[in-house]
Design a protein around this motif. Structure first.
Motif, short mmCIF file in Angstrom:
data_model
loop_
_atom_site.label_atom_id
_atom_site.label_comp_id
_atom_site.label_asym_id
_atom_site.label_seq_id
_atom_site.Cartn_x
_atom_site.Cartn_y
_atom_site.Cartn_z
N TRP A 51 54.37 -10.45 -70.43
CA TRP A 51 53.01 -9.93 -71.10
C TRP A 51 52.15 -9.85 -70.29
O TRP A 51 51.48 -8.58 -70.64
CB TRP A 51 52.42 -11.53 -71.27
CG TRP A 51 51.12 -11.26 -71.33
CD1 TRP A 51 49.57 -11.89 -70.55
CD2 TRP A 51 50.40 -11.96 -73.11
NE1 TRP A 51 48.78 -12.04 -71.99
CE2 TRP A 51 49.46 -11.60 -73.57
CE3 TRP A 51 51.43 -11.29 -74.29
CZ2 TRP A 51 48.23 -11.82 -74.88
CZ3 TRP A 51 50.92 -11.49 -74.97
CH2 TRP A 51 49.63 -11.56 -75.45
N SER A 55 50.18 -6.03 -71.21
CA SER A 55 48.68 -5.89 -71.72
C SER A 55 48.30 -4.65 -70.68
O SER A 55 47.42 -4.08 -70.92
CB SER A 55 48.68 -6.90 -70.43
OG SER A 55 48.04 -8.35 -71.23
N ASP A 58 48.58 -1.27 -72.48
CA ASP A 58 47.58 -1.85 -73.83
C ASP A 58 46.12 -1.09 -72.98
O ASP A 58 45.77 -0.88 -73.33
CB ASP A 58 47.90 -3.14 -74.23
CG ASP A 58 48.92 -3.41 -75.39
OD1 ASP A 58 49.90 -2.60 -75.59
OD2 ASP A 58 49.17 -4.59 -75.57
N SER A 78 42.94 -8.17 -82.48
CA SER A 78 43.77 -7.43 -81.23
C SER A 78 44.98 -8.02 -81.31
O SER A 78 45.74 -9.22 -81.92
CB SER A 78 42.79 -8.14 -80.37
OG SER A 78 43.68 -7.20 -79.65
N PRO A 80 48.38 -6.87 -79.90
CA PRO A 80 49.57 -7.08 -78.22
C PRO A 80 50.34 -6.15 -78.82
O PRO A 80 51.15 -6.21 -79.75
CB PRO A 80 49.62 -8.67 -78.21
CG PRO A 80 49.65 -9.26 -79.66
CD PRO A 80 48.67 -8.67 -80.14
#
Length: 257
Positions: A51, A55, A58, A78, A80
């Motif tokens: 994750w 993140s 992104d 959103s 991911p």
């Protein structure tokens, strides 16, 4: 009368059986808790690292996506991983373009400009050579796990052969030399040593098992290797039993009473 069954401070003593049951129950709870940690900790850490990586990508790529091509502007939620997907698509398109004649021509012109920059050309050349060696699999880097006596004789270290030594090193030493990377534990850094091929012993373990051994500081040992070592190692010689048997000592103590 049993001492455990007598009263203590005016209160009847707790029977030994109940105490044993209570201790056993607490022990079982502790065992269940540790079992839960062993199951959930690797999964949680893996999910957290994945994750965090998604993140991070992104957060840096999403602002660069034009608003007209960003699907989040058309959806009420959103998505991911949109940055990671964008990077994969862009890199694949760049690879497709450079595979053609025009792409190779543009790439050659760009590398020619970089070669004229004093500092940039050194960094670019080193990074390009590393990626070409690792990704294109042009060598046997990190394919052999070896052990060698380092930093002194009698002390064995685990290392990975990264390739043949420089021809000048081969000429000066007068024998075949190899580059061995010796990582630290945990592997935050390491040492590059050039040793003769005859002084390294290739181990019959995979690179993944070698990395696990280094990353855990020797705690994690592959099960199949541990079994093989236990079967090959001779049993340690037991010293002669010069102490009396426990049953004899117990009988003697009872007779003294």
């Amino acid at each position: 009368m049993d001492k455990d069954a007598t009263e203590t401070n005016g209160q009847p003593a707790e029977p030994p059986s109940r105490r044993r049951e209570r201790i056993g129950f607490i022990g079982r709870l502790r065992a269940y808790f540790l079992a839960g940690v062993l199951v959930t900790a690797p999964i949680a850490i893996t999910i957290y690292i994945a994750w965090w990586f998604v993140s991070f990508i992104d957060g840096h790529i999403r602002p660069l996506i034009p608003a007209a091509y960003n699907p989040e502007n058309y959806l009420p939620f959103s998505i991911p991983g949109i940055g990671v997907l964008t990077v994969l698509v862009v890199v694949t398109l760049i690879g497709t373009f450079t595979a053609g004649y025009v792409g190779r021509l543009v790439l050659g012109l760009g590398e020619g400009v970089v070669e004229r920059m004093p500092v940039i050309r050194t960094v670019y050349g080193a990074v390009k050579q590393i990626f070409e060696t690792v990704l294109a699999k042009k060598s046997n880097a990190f394919r052999e796990v070896v052990m060698l006596q380092y930093p002194r004789d009698g002390v064995w270290s685990l290392g990975f052969i990264t390739g043949s030594a420089h021809p000048e090193v081969q000429r000066v030493s007068g024998e075949e030399m190899v580059n061995v990377f010796i990582p630290c534990a945990p592997p935050t850094a390491g040492y590059l040593v050039m040793v003769p091929r005859r002084e390294v012993t290739v181990l019959n373990i995979t690179v993944e098992d070698g990395l696990k051994l280094v990353m855990s500081g020797g705690i994690v040992v592959p099960t199949e290797r541990r079994t093989a070592i236990s079967t090959l190692a001779p049993p340690a010689a037991q010293p002669p039993n010069t102490q009396p048997e426990r049953s004899v000592l117990a009988a003697a103590s009872r007779s003294n009473r």
